[in-house]
Design an enzyme around this catalytic site. Structure first.
Site, PDB file in Angstrom:
ATOM      1  CD1 TRP A  34      63.764 107.110  27.434  1.00  0.00           C
ATOM      2  CD2 TRP A  34      61.821 106.578  26.609  1.00  0.00           C
ATOM      3  NE1 TRP A  34      63.832 106.553  26.112  1.00  0.00           N
ATOM      4  CE2 TRP A  34      62.637 106.241  25.440  1.00  0.00           C
ATOM      5  CE3 TRP A  34      60.567 106.478  26.260  1.00  0.00           C
ATOM      6  CZ2 TRP A  34      62.360 105.961  24.167  1.00  0.00           C
ATOM      7  CZ3 TRP A  34      59.999 106.112  24.992  1.00  0.00           C
ATOM      8  CH2 TRP A  34      60.931 105.944  23.996  1.00  0.00           C
ATOM      9  CD  GLU A  59      67.931 110.806  22.769  1.00  0.00           C
ATOM     10  OE1 GLU A  59      68.790 109.876  22.387  1.00  0.00           O
ATOM     11  OE2 GLU A  59      67.525 110.861  24.087  1.00  0.00           O
ATOM     12  CD  GLN A  79      65.651 106.112  20.881  1.00  0.00           C
ATOM     13  OE1 GLN A  79      65.903 105.235  21.181  1.00  0.00           O
ATOM     14  NE2 GLN A  79      65.657 107.254  21.482  1.00  0.00           N
TER      15      GLN A  79
END
Length: 887
Positions: A390, A529, A655
């Site tokens: 992405w 993640e 993140q």
């Protein structure tokens, strides 16, 4: 610009702005000398990083900045060459089960150029005494050079200077030049020029248990005495790759060079071909060697076959000086379009230009002519196996407003894989199109089912394929491209079909909770993640990731707008072919008004957007304790797993996740989304962004450099100093290798382009919506003098900030049509040669028109109270701004 072979530095300026005259130290050991980065001395541990940072490419293929005379010997030297779309799939047996992986293939090494003195072993850095060594990279022309002065075992001192580039003028061309000077000796030298197909994918240590052999030899060949060539084939994907090299030698004669014909000896195997060029050299004499290369794959158009094409083209190429002149001219055109000026921050300006050069080496006009996506690590290494993620979300904003034709070509990569995305959705029981988290050659899911933790040495299950938010990013990217370009033709022919099929996927993966009446999405992962599943769960995926749900609500409100933009005939045809019913459109309408957005209360009882359902019930992590134990905690997931802990148990994030909402949407747009969903409390909460960002900032390790970009952007209007600190870290992240070894495996495309986007979207606040390009600047004093060009709907603008004023000027050259510009609370239409200047307050924001009129009235009246300048207007007129994209 004219460049001769004697010119070692074609230019010391970029885009009309003179670079710093004195060398300036940079992170990672480099020194800036004009527009050239210089590393002095050979440091084996740093060579891999320098090779990645000095890669040379043209948007079709790219080669790492390895020394031509060195053999690949990872981790010190790795001469990788990579091309868009050159993938191959292999199977490895791990733990008794087959593991399939597809790699962007390391292609034959065309760099090989070595020197032998009096028939001895070829010179390498480890078999001579290094007297002087400089490794350089000219940002202006993406040219890598070295100056290598050495003493061999016989006491002979020699200076070797090299420079090379991959041509931006001709997509199949590369060139290198050597000048070799015998300082204190005379004798026989042999120049070894080769193409080496004996290469594997062997760069990344954690992948070395996986099959890395991807090439089979086909044939070597010569095209006359000067040209050698090699053809190989990928083992599974049957891609043919051919490289041809023409090598010539020149002696210095007066002020020029005279070509000489050395004795040539040919040696070849199925996967290796070389020439040795022998000649005599006298003390103090300099000889020059040119190696010009042609590179073709069977994906190329207008060729009969790759080997013939490579040999034919390299025979026609001009000499090094001619190739370089064309290359420089091509780069000049890119700098004219893309360059920016930050005159009061010369180091920032230099590094942003460095990022710009790398982005353009991966995504150029050549790229748009190929079936290419955006590999997350560029074409500079083998991390992430060259897959497309992405990260394009961070790349397109820079291209949209400068070179939109490149974005258009890259979006076609997704469109061409629409059939595979449809098949994936159908196989999973959904409608529409479900694009993979990791994409490669054909658009199937390339995400591994296991992942090696280098700290523990264990292979852990990998559930990251559940990051379905990549589909939302693709929808967003198409819409933003259309907003910037007004390219209705692309929307009609390709973009709308992509967007509608993605909307259908989200409508089918969501379900309505009968107890609440709200729509929910389960079994997915957000951008963070570190959380793949709930603690103790066997199945991967989470419930109601806030970022995903809000994006889907926005998609469902935007999809009908896309249909409405289409001509009636196209709209009817698309609906018929895709089977989009009135009931389905009604479902979109319902989802955009009743999607669940999880929230919880902070310690003071105020609402915070919850990253996913249940996040607030997780355990707090002892951040201070882990920082005390580890010098780098960015990859907290690996640290915890190595200790036998489960990251899913804790409130942490790799993140920006929920924070991404404030990165992609402006305040007004988020307020509209939340209001439409019926969340009036958070829609009207002026402190929601500040509170939510601060909550997750304390719990985010920033294990991805993309996180620095997102947080810098969202903090621009909330905490400018903190925003600037994140910006600085992001700008220096690759050249300084802030992640401790990842950059040598490939540059980070997202952060490089993201830092460029930060200037235009976060600090200038530029964004397009409903046919208007708006600016809502949030500038620090450091950005005074900022100037850059933007292209909006085909019309070129020059935007500058100077002396407390923002100026938007429409350029007369290349003028397309008048454009609508929004500044503060006004919208004006500007034509060719027209400009609009507005004052900025002391925080760098636009003074609203009402305050400006009041100030003008006071000045005209000459009252004793004096003039109400920008500072005086600030307190009473400051609007609340969360630091979104201003769109």
């Amino acid at each position: 610009m004219t460049t001769t072979t004697e010119d070692q530095t074609p230019s010391t300026t970029t885009g009309g702005a003179t670079a710093p005259a004195t060398p300036e130290a940079l992170p990672g050991g480099a020194v800036a000398d004009g527009t050239t980065l210089v590393w002095s001395g050979f440091e084996p541990d740093d060579e891999g990083l320098r090779e990645a940072l000095t890669s040379t490419g043209n948007g079709y293929f790219c080669t790492r900045g390895a020394a031509e005379w060195e053999d690949t010997d990872a981790p010190t030297h790795y001469a990788g060459t990579y091309a868009h779309g050159a993938y191959n799939r292999e199977t490895t047996i791990l733990g008794g089960r087959p593991v399939l992986n597809e790699d962007l293939v390391n292609l034959p090494n065309w760099l090989v150029l070595k020197v032998r003195i009096e028939g001895e072993d070829a010179v390498r850095l480890d078999n001579v005494e290094v007297l002087e060594y400089r490794h350089t990279y000219d940002i202006r022309t993406a040219t890598v050079g070295r100056e290598f002065r050495f003493r061999d075992r016989q006491g002979r001192e020699t200076t070797l200077r090299s420079r090379r580039f991959v041509s931006m003028a001709h997509s199949h061309q590369a060139a290198m030049e050597w000048t070799l000077t015998a300082e204190n000796w005379s004798g026989r030298v042999g120049i070894v020029s080769a193409i080496d197909g004996r290469v594997d994918n062997d760069m990344v240590a954690r992948y070395r248990d996986l099959e890395g052999r991807h090439l089979d030899p086909v044939t070597p060949r010569t095209f006359g005495p000067e040209i050698i060539a090699l053809k190989v084939r990928t083992r599974q994907s049957n891609l043919y790759v051919s490289e041809a090299a023409r090598t010539r030698v020149y002696r210095g004669r007066g002020r020029g060079w005279e070509q000489v014909e050395p004795a040539r000896t040919l040696h070849q195997m199925n996967d290796y071909v070389q020439q040795v060029l022998d000649l005599d050299i006298t003390e103090g004499e300099t000889v020059r060697v040119e190696k010009i290369v042609a590179f073709f794959t069977s994906h190329d158009n207008a060729i009969t076959e790759t080997l013939t094409a490579a040999g034919r083209h390299v025979e026609r190429y001009p000499d090094f000086a001619g190739c370089l002149a064309e290359h420089v001219d091509a780069w000049d055109e890119y700098w004219d379009v893309c360059d920016l000026e930050v005159p009061h921050e010369p180091q920032i300006q230099l590094l942003l230009r460095f990022h710009m050069a790398h982005v353009l080496q991966v995504c150029s006009r050549h790229t748009a002519r190929h079936d290419a996506g955006v590999p997350a690590r560029g074409l500079n290494g083998e991390a992430y196996r060259g897959h497309v993620f992405w990260d394009e979300l961070y790349v397109y904003p820079f291209l949209n407003y400068r070179l939109p034709e490149i974005t258009r070509g890259l979006l076609m990569y997704r469109y061409r894989r629409l059939a595979e995305a449809r098949a994936a959705a159908e196989e999973a029981g959904y409608k529409g199109a479900m694009f993979p988290w990791q994409s490669g050659s054909d658009g199937t899911e390339e995400t591994q089912v296991v992942h090696l933790n280098p700290l523990s040495g264990q292979w852990d299950p990998d559930h990251s394929h559940n990051q379905r938010h990549v589909n939302a990013a693709i929808f967003y990217n198409v819409w933003q491209y259309y907003q910037a370009t007004d390219d209705l033709e692309f929307l009609r022919d390709y973009g709308a079909e992509l967007m509608l099929e993605i909307a259908r996927f989200w409508a089918s993966i969501a379900h309505k909770n009968p107890n609440t009446g709200r729509w929910e999405i389960h079994g997915v992962m957000g951008p963070d993640e570190f959380h793949e599943r709930y603690p103790g769960a066997t199945e991967g995926g989470l419930r109601n990731n806030a970022y995903t749900n809000v994006m889907v609500a926005w998609i469902c409100s935007t999809a009908p707008k896309v249909l409405a933009l289409l001509p009636k005939s196209r709209r009817r045809a698309l609906r018929s072919r895709l089977g989009i019913t009135d009931d389905e459109i009604a479902r979109w309408s319902e989802m955009c008004t009743s999607m669940v957005v999880p929230t919880h209360r902070d310690d003071d009882g105020h609402p915070v957007i919850t990253q996913f359902e249940g996040y607030e019930a997780l355990d707090e992590l002892d951040w201070d304790g882990y920082r005390a134990k580890h010098t780098n905690i960015q990859r907290m997931d690996r640290i915890l797993k190595a200790e036998g802990e489960d990251p899913d148990r804790y409130k942490l994030a790799k993140q920006a996740d929920a924070v991404m909402l404030f990165f992609l949407f402006g305040d007004d747009e988020l307020r509209e989304i939340f209001s439409r969903l019926g969340y009036d409390e958070i829609a009207q909460d002026e402190e929601l962004a500040r509170r939510t960002i601060a909550y997750y900032d304390r719990r985010t390790s920033h294990g991805s450099t993309l996180s620095l970009v997102a947080h810098a952007a969202v903090l621009a209007g909330i905490d400018p100093e903190s925003s600037w600190e994140r910006f600085l870290v992001a700008v220096e992240s690759d050249i300084g290798d802030v992640q401790g070894g990842t950059t040598k495996e490939g540059i980070h495309m997202g952060v490089m382009s993201g830092t460029l986007d930060l200037l235009q979207r976060a600090y200038l606040g530029a964004g397009a919506r409903d046919g208007v390009l708006t600016f809502a600047p949030r500038l620090t004093l450091r950005l005074d003098g900022l100037a850059l060009s933007l292209v909006f709907q085909g019309t070129t603008l020059r935007v500058s900030v100077s002396g407390g004023e923002l100026t938007v000027a429409v350029q007369s050259e290349g003028f397309s049509h008048p454009v609508r510009i929004g500044l503060a609370d006004e919208v004006r239409e500007l034509g060719a040669g027209q400009e609009w200047t507005v004052p900025l307050d002391r925080t760098g924001r636009i003074v609203p028109s009402g305050a400006r009129r009041s100030a003008d009235a006071v000045t005209a009246g000459g009252t004793a109270g004096g003039t109400a300048g920008p500072e005086g207007a600030h307190d009473g007129s400051q609007g609340h701004d969360h630091g979104g994209n201003g769109a």
